[in-house]
Scaffold this motif. Structure first.
Motif, short mmCIF file in Angstrom:
data_model
loop_
_atom_site.label_atom_id
_atom_site.label_comp_id
_atom_site.label_asym_id
_atom_site.label_seq_id
_atom_site.Cartn_x
_atom_site.Cartn_y
_atom_site.Cartn_z
N GLU A 1 -0.55 -7.67 -4.44
CA GLU A 1 0.65 -7.36 -5.22
C GLU A 1 1.26 -6.03 -4.79
O GLU A 1 2.48 -5.91 -4.66
N ILE A 2 0.42 -5.03 -4.55
CA ILE A 2 0.91 -3.72 -4.12
C ILE A 2 1.58 -3.82 -2.76
O ILE A 2 2.68 -3.30 -2.54
N THR A 3 0.92 -4.49 -1.81
CA THR A 3 1.51 -4.61 -0.47
C THR A 3 2.80 -5.43 -0.50
O THR A 3 3.75 -5.12 0.22
N ALA A 4 2.87 -6.45 -1.36
CA ALA A 4 4.11 -7.24 -1.49
C ALA A 4 5.23 -6.38 -2.03
O ALA A 4 6.38 -6.46 -1.55
N THR A 5 4.94 -5.53 -3.02
CA THR A 5 5.96 -4.63 -3.57
C THR A 5 6.47 -3.67 -2.50
O THR A 5 7.68 -3.43 -2.40
N LEU A 6 5.56 -3.13 -1.70
CA LEU A 6 5.96 -2.20 -0.64
C LEU A 6 6.83 -2.90 0.40
O LEU A 6 7.83 -2.34 0.86
N ARG A 7 6.46 -4.09 0.78
CA ARG A 7 7.25 -4.82 1.79
C ARG A 7 8.62 -5.21 1.24
O ARG A 7 9.60 -5.17 1.95
N GLU A 8 8.66 -5.63 -0.02
CA GLU A 8 9.96 -5.96 -0.62
C GLU A 8 10.85 -4.73 -0.72
O GLU A 8 12.07 -4.85 -0.70
N GLY A 9 10.24 -3.55 -0.83
CA GLY A 9 10.99 -2.31 -0.92
C GLY A 9 11.47 -1.78 0.42
O GLY A 9 12.12 -0.74 0.47
N GLY A 10 11.13 -2.46 1.50
CA GLY A 10 11.65 -2.06 2.81
C GLY A 10 10.65 -1.47 3.78
O GLY A 10 11.02 -1.10 4.89
N ILE A 11 9.40 -1.36 3.38
CA ILE A 11 8.40 -0.85 4.30
C ILE A 11 7.92 -2.02 5.15
O ILE A 11 7.26 -2.93 4.65
N ALA A 12 8.26 -1.99 6.42
CA ALA A 12 7.99 -3.13 7.30
C ALA A 12 6.52 -3.24 7.70
O ALA A 12 6.01 -4.33 7.89
N ASP A 13 5.85 -2.11 7.82
CA ASP A 13 4.49 -2.11 8.35
C ASP A 13 3.54 -1.47 7.34
O ASP A 13 3.56 -0.25 7.16
N VAL A 14 2.74 -2.28 6.68
CA VAL A 14 1.74 -1.79 5.73
C VAL A 14 0.37 -1.99 6.37
O VAL A 14 -0.01 -3.11 6.68
N ARG A 15 -0.36 -0.89 6.57
CA ARG A 15 -1.66 -0.96 7.23
C ARG A 15 -2.76 -0.56 6.26
O ARG A 15 -2.60 0.39 5.49
N LEU A 16 -3.86 -1.27 6.32
CA LEU A 16 -5.02 -0.96 5.48
C LEU A 16 -6.03 -0.19 6.31
O LEU A 16 -6.39 -0.58 7.42
N ILE A 17 -6.51 0.92 5.77
CA ILE A 17 -7.51 1.74 6.43
C ILE A 17 -8.85 1.39 5.79
O ILE A 17 -9.00 1.47 4.57
N THR A 18 -9.80 0.99 6.62
CA THR A 18 -11.11 0.58 6.13
C THR A 18 -12.20 1.34 6.87
O THR A 18 -11.95 2.01 7.86
N GLN A 19 -13.42 1.19 6.40
CA GLN A 19 -14.57 1.79 7.05
C GLN A 19 -15.25 0.75 7.91
O GLN A 19 -15.51 -0.36 7.45
N ARG A 20 -15.52 1.11 9.13
CA ARG A 20 -16.19 0.18 10.04
C ARG A 20 -17.69 0.27 9.80
O ARG A 20 -18.26 1.36 9.74
N GLY A 21 -18.32 -0.88 9.66
CA GLY A 21 -19.76 -0.93 9.50
C GLY A 21 -20.46 -0.65 10.82
O GLY A 21 -20.10 -1.20 11.84
#
Length: 128
Positions: A106-126
Motif C-alpha cells: 500500500e505504501i509503495t502504491a501510494t508513492l508510485r501514484e504520487g509520481g515517484i517512478a522508482d521505489v527501492r527496498l533496502i534489505t539485509q543480505r543473509g
C-alpha cells in the motif's frame, strides 16, 4: 561347410575423450587460479563486523506498524512524495522485517501514484 558371419562390433562410448577434456579444464583452472598474486603479508584488512550501518539520507524507514520515518521524523506517504530529495524520481525504503507485506504494498502504491517512478527496498543480505 557353412561360413559364419561375424556380428558387427558395437562402438564404445567416447568416455576417454570426455575424461581428457575434464582433465584439461581442471589443469587450466588450477593454473588460472594461481595467476593472481597473493595479498601482501604486511597488510591487515579492515574489520567491519562491528560497524553500525545507517541508511542514506534520502531513505525512509517503515516501522512495523506502518509509520514512515524520514531523517528521524515521522512523515506521511503523501508528505514523503513532496519531501526534498537528491533524486525526485527515486525513493528508498527500509522496511522492518515485521511489517506486513500488504501494508508495504500500500505504501509503495501510494508513492508510485504520487509520481515517484522508482521505489527501492533496502534489505539485509543473509551471510549464511
Amino acid at each position: 561347410m557353412t561360413l559364419r558371419t561375424r556380428k558387427p562390433r558395437k562402438k564404445g562410448e567416447p568416455t576417454i575423450a570426455l575424461i581428457n577434456i575434464v582433465f584439461l579444464m581442471l589443469v587450466f583452472f588450477l593454473i588460472a587460479g594461481t595467476v593472481a598474486p597473493p595479498l601482501d603479508e604486511r597488510v591487515s584488512l579492515v574489520d567491519t563486523a562491528d560497524l553500525e550501518g545507517s541508511p542514506p539520507p534520502d531513505t525512509a524507514v517503515v516501522l512495523p506498524d506502518g509509520t514512515l520515518v524520514l531523517r528521524g521524523e515521522p512523515i506521511t506517504p503523501e508528505d514523503l512524495i513532496t519531501a526534498e530529495r537528491t533524486d525526485p524520481d527515486l525513493m528508498r525504503l527500509v522496511p522492518d522485517r515485521d511489517l506486513p507485506a500488504q501494508m508495504l504494498l500500500e505504501i509503495t502504491a501510494t508513492l508510485r501514484e504520487g509520481g515517484i517512478a522508482d521505489v527501492r527496498l533496502i534489505t539485509q543480505r543473509g551471510m549464511q
